[in-house]
Write an enzyme that holds these catalytic residues in place. Structure first.
Site, PDB file in Angstrom:
ATOM      1  N   HIS A 128      11.067  -4.313  -6.591  1.00  0.00           N
ATOM      2  CA  HIS A 128      11.069  -3.466  -5.469  1.00  0.00           C
ATOM      3  C   HIS A 128      12.418  -3.729  -4.765  1.00  0.00           C
ATOM      4  O   HIS A 128      12.382  -4.666  -3.853  1.00  0.00           O
ATOM      5  CB  HIS A 128       9.758  -3.779  -4.485  1.00  0.00           C
ATOM      6  CG  HIS A 128       9.862  -3.036  -3.461  1.00  0.00           C
ATOM      7  ND1 HIS A 128       9.724  -1.622  -3.244  1.00  0.00           N
ATOM      8  CD2 HIS A 128      10.155  -3.469  -2.056  1.00  0.00           C
ATOM      9  CE1 HIS A 128       9.807  -1.271  -1.971  1.00  0.00           C
ATOM     10  NE2 HIS A 128      10.067  -2.339  -1.440  1.00  0.00           N
ATOM     11  N   ARG A 157       7.012   8.310  -3.242  1.00  0.00           N
ATOM     12  CA  ARG A 157       7.977   8.985  -2.623  1.00  0.00           C
ATOM     13  C   ARG A 157       8.846   9.595  -3.746  1.00  0.00           C
ATOM     14  O   ARG A 157       9.164  10.957  -3.455  1.00  0.00           O
ATOM     15  CB  ARG A 157       9.118   7.794  -2.010  1.00  0.00           C
ATOM     16  CG  ARG A 157       8.656   7.383  -0.639  1.00  0.00           C
ATOM     17  CD  ARG A 157       9.445   6.370   0.075  1.00  0.00           C
ATOM     18  NE  ARG A 157       9.107   6.430   1.353  1.00  0.00           N
ATOM     19  CZ  ARG A 157       9.424   5.171   1.997  1.00  0.00           C
ATOM     20  NH1 ARG A 157      10.081   4.133   1.262  1.00  0.00           N
ATOM     21  NH2 ARG A 157       9.176   5.117   3.228  1.00  0.00           N
TER      22      ARG A 157
END
EC number: 1.1.1.27
Length: 217
Positions: free
Chosen positions: A77, A53
């Site tokens: 994460h 992304r």
């Protein structure tokens, strides 16, 4: 997990396990502990999708195809994931050298917004012009392809990082890792700046604070 993982290992002793469920770094640690597998065969999907992304957003900002934009999201994460500004480059040209304030509050190009969008979009699929959505399914298929086809591609996935960047605890964080038919065969030791290393260590401490209380592993 306590029941499933020993069964997986019993019936498929040579397996490689990819953990995708969140909180992925902690669950990868739990899976590694419960499975008894060597660390190169337990991998968390980690920041693979975040990094994809990041490159798509970087590409949109620069008007250059994502495959020619290089940048990494590493660490946990979660909200503390780290954009490695010192490593962001196009054709080997460091963007931070051209713009030393890159990613800071004083950055006239506002790269911090790109990082923020990566963090926020983690909860929704981004649709960008002309590209398929890098949803988690595609992201995991990407990891599996690297292993099934023995590609030795480098992915930012969650691996056991003790002994790296001064981290002493058994925690899983995303670093650039080589994936091939044997699993996760090595970790690339990126030259990080001091503030980036400090952020990785902070993520490690946060995770260990949670993990140290996990019983029966």
């Amino acid at each position: 997990g306590k029941f499933i993982i020993p069964q997986i290992v019993k019936y498929s002793p040579n397996c490689i396990i990819i953990v995708v469920s969140n909180p992925v770094d902690i669950l990868t640690y739990v899976t590694w502990k419960l499975s008894g597998l060597p660390k190169h065969r337990v991998i968390g999907s980690g920041c693979n999708l975040d990094s994809a992304r990041f490159r798509y957003l970087m590409a949109e900002k620069l008007g250059i195809h994502p495959s020619s934009c290089h940048g990494w999201i590493l660490g946990e994460h979660g909200d503390s994931r780290l954009a490695v500004w010192s490593g962001v480059n196009v054709a080997g040209v460091s963007l931070q050298e051209l713009n030393p304030e890159m990613g800071t509050d004083n950055d006239s190009e506002n790269w911090k917004e790109v990082h923020k969008m990566v963090v926020e979009s983690a909860y929704e699929v981004i649709k960008l012009k002309g590209y398929t959505n890098w949803a988690i399914g595609l992201s995991v298929a990407d990891l599996i392809e690297s292993m099934l086809k023995n590609l030795s591609r480098i992915h930012p996935v969650s691996t056991m990082v003790r002994g790296m960047y001064g981290i002493e605890s058994e925690v899983f964080l995303s670093l650039p890792c080589i994936l091939n038919a044997r699993g996760l065969t090595s970790v690339i030791n990126q030259k990080l700046k001091d503030d980036e290393v400090a952020q990785l260590k902070k993520s490690a401490d946060t995770l260990w604070d949670i993990q140290k209380d996990l019983k029966d592993l």
